[in-house]
Enzyme design. Sequence first.
Site, mmCIF file in Angstrom:
data_model
loop_
_atom_site.group_PDB
_atom_site.id
_atom_site.type_symbol
_atom_site.label_atom_id
_atom_site.label_comp_id
_atom_site.label_asym_id
_atom_site.label_seq_id
_atom_site.Cartn_x
_atom_site.Cartn_y
_atom_site.Cartn_z
ATOM 1 N N HIS A 182 31.398 -10.901 -27.088
ATOM 2 C CA HIS A 182 31.880 -10.272 -28.317
ATOM 3 C C HIS A 182 30.853 -9.191 -28.632
ATOM 4 C CE1 HIS A 182 34.056 -10.274 -32.280
ATOM 5 N NE2 HIS A 182 32.990 -9.531 -32.530
ATOM 6 N N ASP A 191 43.477 -11.552 -27.419
ATOM 7 C CA ASP A 191 42.696 -11.998 -28.586
ATOM 8 C C ASP A 191 43.640 -12.529 -29.671
ATOM 9 O OD1 ASP A 191 40.477 -12.614 -30.093
ATOM 10 O OD2 ASP A 191 40.174 -10.584 -30.839
HETATM 11 C C1 NCD Z 1 38.936 -14.375 -33.757
HETATM 12 C C2 NCD Z 1 39.321 -15.741 -34.313
HETATM 13 O O1 NCD Z 1 40.020 -15.805 -35.321
HETATM 14 O O2 NCD Z 1 38.933 -16.757 -33.712
HETATM 15 N N1 NCD Z 1 39.176 -13.375 -34.748
HETATM 16 C C3 NCD Z 1 39.328 -12.047 -34.527
HETATM 17 O O3 NCD Z 1 39.408 -11.292 -35.500
HETATM 18 N N2 NCD Z 1 39.429 -11.563 -33.306
HETATM 19 C C4 NCD Z 1 37.530 -14.399 -33.302
HETATM 20 C C5 NCD Z 1 37.175 -13.246 -32.375
HETATM 21 O O4 NCD Z 1 37.626 -13.184 -31.250
HETATM 22 O O5 NCD Z 1 36.413 -12.375 -32.793
HETATM 23 ZN ZN ZN Z 2 38.668 -13.484 -29.733
#
Ligand code: NCD
Ligand code: ZN
Length: 369
Positions: free
Chosen positions: A144, A257
């Site tokens: 990340h 994601d």
């Molecule tokens: C993800 C989550 O909700 O687990 N949220 C996001 O905004 N992408 C976490 C992540 O992958 O950063």
């Molecule tokens: Zn993620």
Amino acid sequence: MKPVPATAPVRLTLRRPDDWHLHLRDGAILRAVLPLTAAVFGRAIVMPNLRPPVTHTAHARAYRDEIMKALPAGMQFQPLMTAYLTDATDAKDIEHGFHDGVLTAAKLYPANATTHSELGVTDIRKIYPVLERMQAMGMPLLIHGEVTEADVDIFDRENIFIDRILTPLLAAFPALKIVFEHVTTSDAVDFVKAQADDGRLGATITAHHLFLNRSDIFKGGLRPHHYCLPVAKRERHRLALIDAATSGHAAFFLGTDSAPHPVTAKESACGCAGIFTAATALDLYAGIFDAAGALDRLEAFASLNGPRFYGLPANADSIVLERGGSVEPAPVRTEADDTILSFTPPGGRLHWRVAPQASERSPRQPRER
Ligand code: NCD
Ligand code: ZN
């Protein structure tokens, strides 16, 4: 957001795709969202940011069992498990997990960078011994890529991560395989393209970052369902992501994601980050590739570049995508009575759909990793 035009019907056959960045959660949410991913994708890299996070091989194995139990009878799907790195990660445990085929990769969340990342790594040097092992084994590190210092503007966190963390990391570990997850800037795209063409740095691109720029988060009012991390950036960055995804460049591959949250957690005074796309992901990507005149490159992005990076075979079977309809993304309801809203594209409707074809699916045996 730019509307995607609906025109004459078209059918497209693709090698079955995989999702190289997915949040499945556990319990009732897992049971609600898993069938949506498994209906289309052969495999997914499963993110470990549960509560508590999946920090050990034993937990990853138990989580994999829970996922397979939640898979409806007759569906095939292979979860590729990841370990959540912390300051205290035991390199030996990660090594065993990888050798035993339980773990495919390990995930670096800088502490407090995003949803459920409180236990992430506070200083990358603390995990250098783990990274040494991973480099030696050929185990990918998934990142990340955002710095978390409070004085860094949220829209600059990815850029600054490249300079402060990623560049020195690549130099310190010249053979470590790294995925720069969910890239959101032209700077990240340029950085990935500028790497030596040795296949050791990859990048995932989400569907929602191909649709959203940062103004969309505030269009006519605050839009909590357009809030995710990394946060969407300026329009020129969105266009750079479309160029990268549709370029056919081997370093870029599909990672949704998809991050399901109950609507009550999103629509709140402190709404959480995450956009849910699992129900419509491939339909969304197809609309973007179609509008860019690049449907012939969708298969590389969705089905070939990812397996090549991970050293896995591409899926053997295929799916069919169809253009012509007009479908509104439907909310998902969990057995705990939570509602999860699907990402709504511009115009509110989807013009591409994966054709139902359950009976045509060739049986695929579950494999270790
Ligand atoms: C993800 C989550 O909700 O687990 N949220 C996001 O905004 N992408 C976490 C992540 O992958 O950063
Ligand atoms: Zn993620």
